[in-house]
Write an enzyme that holds these catalytic residues in place. Sequence first.
Site, PDB file in Angstrom:
ATOM      1  N   HIS A 108       0.837  -1.204   0.000  1.00 24.99           N
ATOM      2  CA  HIS A 108       0.000   0.000   0.000  1.00 24.99           C
ATOM      3  C   HIS A 108       0.876   1.261   0.000  1.00 24.99           C
ATOM      4  O   HIS A 108       0.513   2.271  -0.601  1.00 24.99           O
ATOM      5  CB  HIS A 108      -0.902   0.031   1.238  1.00 24.99           C
ATOM      6  CG  HIS A 108      -2.062  -0.907   1.190  1.00 24.99           C
ATOM      7  ND1 HIS A 108      -3.142  -0.722   0.353  1.00 24.99           N
ATOM      8  CD2 HIS A 108      -2.337  -2.032   1.908  1.00 24.99           C
ATOM      9  CE1 HIS A 108      -4.027  -1.699   0.546  1.00 24.99           C
ATOM     10  NE2 HIS A 108      -3.555  -2.504   1.485  1.00 24.99           N
ATOM     11  N   ASP A 115      -7.344  -2.858  -1.315  1.00 32.79           N
ATOM     12  CA  ASP A 115      -8.328  -3.587  -0.510  1.00 32.79           C
ATOM     13  C   ASP A 115      -9.698  -3.236  -1.074  1.00 32.79           C
ATOM     14  O   ASP A 115     -10.005  -2.050  -1.253  1.00 32.79           O
ATOM     15  CB  ASP A 115      -8.281  -3.149   0.960  1.00 32.79           C
ATOM     16  CG  ASP A 115      -6.963  -3.468   1.634  1.00 32.79           C
ATOM     17  OD1 ASP A 115      -6.214  -4.324   1.129  1.00 32.79           O
ATOM     18  OD2 ASP A 115      -6.669  -2.863   2.683  1.00 32.79           O
ATOM     19  N   GLU A 179      -6.283 -12.312   4.076  1.00 31.82           N
ATOM     20  CA  GLU A 179      -7.283 -11.242   3.969  1.00 31.82           C
ATOM     21  C   GLU A 179      -7.997 -11.369   2.631  1.00 31.82           C
ATOM     22  O   GLU A 179      -7.380 -11.187   1.576  1.00 31.82           O
ATOM     23  CB  GLU A 179      -6.607  -9.861   4.045  1.00 31.82           C
ATOM     24  CG  GLU A 179      -5.892  -9.595   5.363  1.00 31.82           C
ATOM     25  CD  GLU A 179      -5.090  -8.301   5.358  1.00 31.82           C
ATOM     26  OE1 GLU A 179      -4.831  -7.789   6.458  1.00 31.82           O
ATOM     27  OE2 GLU A 179      -4.729  -7.810   4.274  1.00 31.82           O
ATOM     28  N   HIS A 182      -7.652  -8.163   0.280  1.00 27.26           N
ATOM     29  CA  HIS A 182      -6.359  -7.563  -0.091  1.00 27.26           C
ATOM     30  C   HIS A 182      -5.758  -8.230  -1.328  1.00 27.26           C
ATOM     31  O   HIS A 182      -5.673  -9.450  -1.408  1.00 27.26           O
ATOM     32  CB  HIS A 182      -5.383  -7.683   1.089  1.00 27.26           C
ATOM     33  CG  HIS A 182      -4.025  -7.111   0.808  1.00 27.26           C
ATOM     34  ND1 HIS A 182      -3.653  -5.847   1.211  1.00 27.26           N
ATOM     35  CD2 HIS A 182      -2.960  -7.621   0.142  1.00 27.26           C
ATOM     36  CE1 HIS A 182      -2.404  -5.623   0.818  1.00 27.26           C
ATOM     37  NE2 HIS A 182      -1.966  -6.679   0.159  1.00 27.26           N
TER      38      HIS A 182
END
Length: 199
Positions: A108, A115, A179, A182
């Site tokens: 990120h 996300d 996740e 993600h």
Amino acid sequence: MLDRGLVNIQSIDPDISVELKYATSDNFMGRNVYGELKRAYLQPEMAKRLARASAQLRRLHPGYKLLVYDAARPNAAQYDLWNALDALKIPAGSKTMYVADPKIGSNHNFGCAIDLTITDEKGRPLDMGTRFDFFGPLAYPRKEQEMLRTGKLSRQQVASRELLRKVMVEAGFRANTTEWWHFDGMSKSQAKARYGMIP
């Protein structure tokens, strides 16, 4: 962000919705971490891939849209997220399962990770079995079949996650094992070599 060569993803594809969770109090910290940052930015190549995923989703399910929860993230905010895990009593050895060490940086922080989820024809996020930012095995893609067998996830929840992964992976992103929301556009070492960290 623009000065660093990143692009506003909605300028590439206005059909993509954005609700930056860390610019709201609807996140695991319960407060706005991003201040005035309200738009989602990515490196140009990542934004183009995201637009391809969005187009593929429209082809497969007219009316469905991508909803972005997080994109490029300043490293200063990364420190905020990292330090907040201490208050949640996350053991030091497990912290990197949920938040990248800010000294190294997250994808990120280079504008190379995103996300997101999918919304239906009425703009409602699909049920993915957990909320965004859920800490625990229920959010792990690698545990989905086990969670399905034990009844902790439904077939529809897993199918919705699989649809998200399908359009993202076909567009050139890599899924994350812990996740469901993600996706990475490249490895961290590649991102670091190609792009500077966003301070």
